[in-house]
Motif scaffolding. Structure first.
Motif, short mmCIF file in Angstrom:
data_model
loop_
_atom_site.label_atom_id
_atom_site.label_comp_id
_atom_site.label_asym_id
_atom_site.label_seq_id
_atom_site.Cartn_x
_atom_site.Cartn_y
_atom_site.Cartn_z
N GLY A 165 -8.57 -8.00 -0.78
CA GLY A 165 -9.53 -8.19 0.65
C GLY A 165 -10.51 -7.06 -0.45
N ASP A 215 -2.65 -2.44 6.94
CA ASP A 215 -2.06 -1.87 6.44
C ASP A 215 -2.11 -0.22 5.42
OD1 ASP A 215 -0.17 -3.95 6.92
OD2 ASP A 215 -0.21 -5.06 5.10
N LYS A 218 0.42 -1.03 0.12
CA LYS A 218 0.23 0.21 0.38
C LYS A 218 0.99 1.12 -0.36
CE LYS A 218 -3.69 -2.17 1.75
NZ LYS A 218 -3.66 -2.95 1.47
#
Ligand SMILES: *Cc1c(COP(=O)(O)O)cnc(C)c1O
Length: 429
Positions: A248, A136, A107
Motif C-alpha cells: 500500500g 491496521d 504493523k
C-alpha cells in the motif's frame, strides 16, 4: 547512525532525531547514509540465532553506537513478543505469517519497536503522535503506545472505509489514545497529517511525531522478519527465493529490499498491489500517474500515492540495482475472491491482502524457485469479506472478541485542517 533527507541531502540527522521528527524539510523522507552489509558467513551466523538476538544485531548494524547493543536487545525483547512462523501452503510456496501480535497484523512489529525506541530517545519529554491509517497502522500504533507515560496519540482514519472490527480494535481504548473519523479517503487523512507537520508552531508546541510507515524506526524493525523467514527455510529453499509483498504505502517492500541490501539472499521481490496500481503502471510504462484511490477488499492497500516509494527508488539508486529487476502486478477484487477460494482449497484460510501477494507469486514463480508471500493480517480481521467469500464463519480471535463488544470513542471531522488544528490544541495533557 546518520540519515539524510532524500529531498535535501544537506539535511542530516541522528537516529534519535529521525525518530522524533519523522519527516525532514519539505516533507522529505530520511534515508540511512551508510548501508551496512554482512558477509555470507555473517549472514549464516545470524540465521542460526533466535529472533530477538538476531534482530538486535541487525538493528545495531544500522543504529551504530548511538544506542548500545544491550539496550537495543532489551527493547527488541519488549517489542517482539510474538512469533513470525513460515507456514507451507503448497509444494513451492509458503506464507510468512506476521499476524500473531496484539493487533493481528504485521504493523505490530514496527509500531511496538518504534514505541520502545521513542521512549528510549525522548528522555521524558512529552510527545504527541499524529498518524493517518487506512486500517491496521492505527490499531498497531494505538496498542503500542497505549498507557505509555508522556505520550498522547491522535489517529485519523477515513470514515466508513475501514472494517467495523478494525475500527473496534483501536477506537475503543480511550486513555491517551484519541481517534478521529475523517470525511474523506486515506489520502485525505495523510494530507492532513502532512499539513500538521508543516505547521512549525503547532509541531513545536505539541512535540508532534508521526508513527506511520514513514518513520525510519518502523522500517528498520520490519527488516528483521525477512531474516526470521529465511532462517526457517531449508538451504535449498533459500537458494532461489522469491518474496511477494502486498503493498500500500510500500513500507514493507522497502524493509524487504533493505534486508536484501544487508546481504540476505533474496532473488527477486514482487510488488503486489490491488486496483490502486500506481506503482505497477509506473514500472510497466515509466510514468508516475496516480489515479483517484478506489475502495477494494484489501482496504489497507487502498493507497494511490504511496509515501515510501521515494525510499525504494533511493535504495535502487544507491545500490546500483536496476528498477526493472523489481517484479510487480496488480490484482482486482474478483481475482482476489477466487484466489481466496483457491487458497482455502489448499487448506489455507487467508485474507484479501495476502491473497493478492500469493496470486502474483503463483502466477510468476519459475521452476526451481521457492516462493514466500507475506501474511500481513489475520483472516479474522477481515471477517466480513472472508466469511462471505468462503461461505463459512471464522471464529473471532480473543483480542478482537474482547474489543468488539466495547463502544466506539471516535469523534468525526471533515477533511479540514483548521478544525483538526483546534482539536489538537484542545487535547487534554
Ligand atoms: C498496511 C498493510 C499493508 C500494506 O503495507 P505497506 O507497508 O503500507 O505497503 C498490507 N496488508 C495489510 C493487512 C496492511 O495492514
Amino acid at each position: 547512525m546518520k540519515l539524510y533527507n532524500i529531498k535535501d541531502h544537506n539535511e542530516q540527522v541522528s537516529f534519535a532525531q529521525a525518530i522524533k521528527q519523522g519527516l525532514g524539510r519539505q516533507q522529505g523522507l530520511f534515508f540511512p547514509l551508510d548501508l551496512p552489509e554482512f558477509s555470507l558467513t555473517e549472514i549464516d551466523q545470524l540465521l542460526e540465532l533466535d529472533l530477538v538476538t538476531r534482530s538486535a544485531r541487525i538493528l545495531s548494524a544500522f543504529i551504530g553506537d548511538e544506542i548500545p547493543l544491550e539496550v537495543i536487545e532489551k527493547r527488541v525483547n519488549a517489542a517482539f513478543e510474538f512469533p513470525a512462523p513460515v507456514v507451507g501452503v503448497s509444494e513451492d510456496i509458503a506464507a510468512l505469517e506476521l499476524f500473531h501480535g496484539p493487533t493481528l497484523a504485521f504493523k505490530d512489529f514496527g509500531a511496538r519497536f518504534m514505541a520502545q525506541m521513542l521512549t528510549e530517545v525522548a528522555k521524558g519529554q512529552p510527545v504527541t503522535i499524529l498518524t493517518a491509517t487506512s486500517g491496521d497502522t492505527g490499531a498497531a500504533v494505538a496498542h503500542a503506545f497505549y498507557g505509555l507515560e508522556n505520550v498522547r496519540v491522535v489517529i485519523l482514519y477515513p470514515k466508513g472505509k475501514i472494517s467495523p472490527l478494525q475500527e473496534k480494535l483501536f477506537c475503543t481504548l480511550g486513555g491517551n489514545i484519541h481517534t478521529v473519523a475523517i470525511e474523506g479517503d486515506f489520502d485525505a487523512c495523510q494530507a492532513l497529517v502532512k499539513q500538521a507537520f508543516d505547521d512549525e508552531p503547532l509541531k513545536k508546541q505539541l512535540g508532534l511525531n508521526s508513527a506511520n510507515s514513514i518513520n525510519i524506526s518502523r522500517l528498520l524493525a520490519q527488516i528483521c522478519y525477512y531474516f526470521e523467514a529465511v532462517a526457517q527455510l531449508s538451504q535449498q529453499q533459500r537458494n532461489q527465493l522469491v518474496v511477494s509483498v502486498p503493498s500500500g504505502n510500500f513500507g514493507d517492500l522497502t524493509a524487504g529490499l533493505l534486508a536484501k541490501s544487508l546481504g540476505l539472499p533474496i532473488k527477486r521481490f514482487i510488488a503486489a498491489t490491488n486496483a490502486n496500481d500506481t506503482v505497477p503502471r509506473f514500472l510497466a510504462a515509466g510514468d508516475w500517474l496516480p489515479n483517484v484511490t478506489v475502495a477494494t477488499l484489501s482496504n489497507a492497500m487502498d493507497v494511490s500515492q504511496p509515501n515510501n516509494w521515494p525510499r525504494v527508488e533511493e535504495l535502487f539508486r544507491r545500490k546500483n540495482w536496476r528498477l526493472d529487476s523489481l517484479a510487480y502486478g496488480a490484482v482486482d477484487d474478483e481475482t482476489t475472491r477466487s484466489t481466496l477460494r483457491e487458497l482455502a482449497g489448499l487448506g489455507y484460510i487467508s485474507e484479501p491482502h495476502a491473497a493478492i501477494a500469493y496470486r502474483l507469486l503463483r502466477d510468476q514463480l519459475q521452476p526451481g524457485e521457492y516462493g514466500l508471500f507475506l501474511g500481513t493480517a489475520h483472516p479474522a480481521k477481515f471477517k466480513e469479506s472472508v466469511d462471505q467469500i468462503l461461505g463459512q464463519t471464522l471464529p473471532l480471535p480473543q483480542p478482537l472478541a474482547i474489543r468488539a463488544s466495547l463502544p466506539l470513542l471516535s469523534r468525526e471531522l471533515s477533511a479540514d485542517f483548521s478544525q483538526l488544528r483546534q482539536v489538537l490544541l484542545d487535547l487534554p495533557q
